[in-house]
Design a protein around this motif. Sequence first.
Motif, PDB file in Angstrom:
ATOM      1  N   ASN A   1       0.732  -1.226   0.034  1.00 39.62           N
ATOM      2  CA  ASN A   1       0.470  -0.104   0.297  1.00 39.62           C
ATOM      3  C   ASN A   1       0.989   1.140   0.311  1.00 39.62           C
ATOM      4  OD1 ASN A   1      -3.312  -1.085   0.517  1.00 39.62           O
ATOM      5  ND2 ASN A   1      -2.205  -2.026   2.230  1.00 39.62           N
TER       6      ASN A   1
ATOM      7  N   GLU B   1       2.871   2.678  -2.018  1.00 39.23           N
ATOM      8  CA  GLU B   1       2.995   3.349  -3.264  1.00 39.23           C
ATOM      9  C   GLU B   1       1.095   4.616  -3.936  1.00 39.23           C
ATOM     10  OE1 GLU B   1       3.890   3.893  -8.112  1.00 39.23           O
ATOM     11  OE2 GLU B   1       3.575   1.911  -7.131  1.00 39.23           O
ATOM     12  N   ARG B   2       0.676   3.908  -3.124  1.00 36.55           N
ATOM     13  CA  ARG B   2      -0.532   4.317  -3.835  1.00 36.55           C
ATOM     14  C   ARG B   2      -0.919   5.552  -1.826  1.00 36.55           C
ATOM     15  NH1 ARG B   2      -5.040   0.984  -0.095  1.00 36.55           N
ATOM     16  NH2 ARG B   2      -4.049   2.066   1.978  1.00 36.55           N
ATOM     17  N   ASP B   3      -0.281   5.142  -0.510  1.00 39.77           N
ATOM     18  CA  ASP B   3      -0.352   5.660   0.218  1.00 39.77           C
ATOM     19  C   ASP B   3       0.576   6.913   0.134  1.00 39.77           C
ATOM     20  OD1 ASP B   3      -1.957   4.050   1.440  1.00 39.77           O
ATOM     21  OD2 ASP B   3      -0.349   3.272   3.139  1.00 39.77           O
TER      22      ASP B   3
ATOM     23  N   ALA C   1       0.594   8.009  -3.191  1.00 39.02           N
ATOM     24  CA  ALA C   1      -0.011   9.034  -4.868  1.00 39.02           C
ATOM     25  C   ALA C   1       0.145  10.529  -4.078  1.00 39.02           C
ATOM     26  CB  ALA C   1      -1.049   8.736  -4.823  1.00 39.02           C
TER      27      ALA C   1
ATOM     28  N   GLU D   1      -2.501  13.757  -4.304  1.00 38.34           N
ATOM     29  CA  GLU D   1      -4.234  14.158  -3.782  1.00 38.34           C
ATOM     30  C   GLU D   1      -4.202  15.228  -4.068  1.00 38.34           C
ATOM     31  OE1 GLU D   1      -4.378  13.263   0.928  1.00 38.34           O
ATOM     32  OE2 GLU D   1      -3.832  10.689   0.377  1.00 38.34           O
TER      33      GLU D   1
END
Length: 233
Positions: free
Chosen positions: A112, A114-116, A118, A120
């Motif tokens: 997770n 990379e998603r965290d 990204a 915003e």
Amino acid sequence: MHTDTHHPSRSPIPATLECRNPGTLERLGDVPIFDARAVAERVARARAAQVSWGQTSFAERRKVLRALLDAIVDHQEEICRACSRDSGKTLVDAAMGEIFPVCEKIRYTIANGERDLAPERRGSGILMHKAARVEYQPLGVVGVICPWNFPFHNIFCPVVPALFAGNAVVAKVSEWTSWSAGDFQAIFDEVFKKTGHSPDLVQILTGAGRPGRRSLVARTRSSSPDRPRTASG
């Protein structure tokens, strides 16, 4: 060895710190006390190593974390013994309180991270003709102040997200649980050598409590005082 000439009644500052097993009082040995100059030198090395690390892809950082996870699993028995020897806890407590949460932290970050990190989108308030977003950039060198109660966990859990975010880390361990520092440093060194990165990306320092904390906080904040980078476990 340095003696403060302005306060002749003070004892000389020792160069090493004695380590003992708190359960048996067995003398384990001595570790170096990093003074302010030594801390500054280590932070400078970390800052130099971070330049190229901060430009790596998330895929490369995941590769390094997978190698770290493999190394922890391979060395889990030695890690548990080191934690037991340093803090007096049982081997079962070390397995459940040290190994398990660190491995789960690494697994979460691989899945997770990379998603965290990204970019915003953010609302622009009354400026309706504007667009806004937050982008997460590496800070540089992150300082970690580690308490004594979880000698392994309190180093590795802060290091994992800091590394994945593109930072280098300098960690100062508790003066009460310093004997295991060399063992844990060896794990990082092994991983960075295997993956082709500088071992200066993570450095574990030993020494007295308050002076060591002050030196690390000062050095990791020095290049950008408005962006503090020091975390306590």
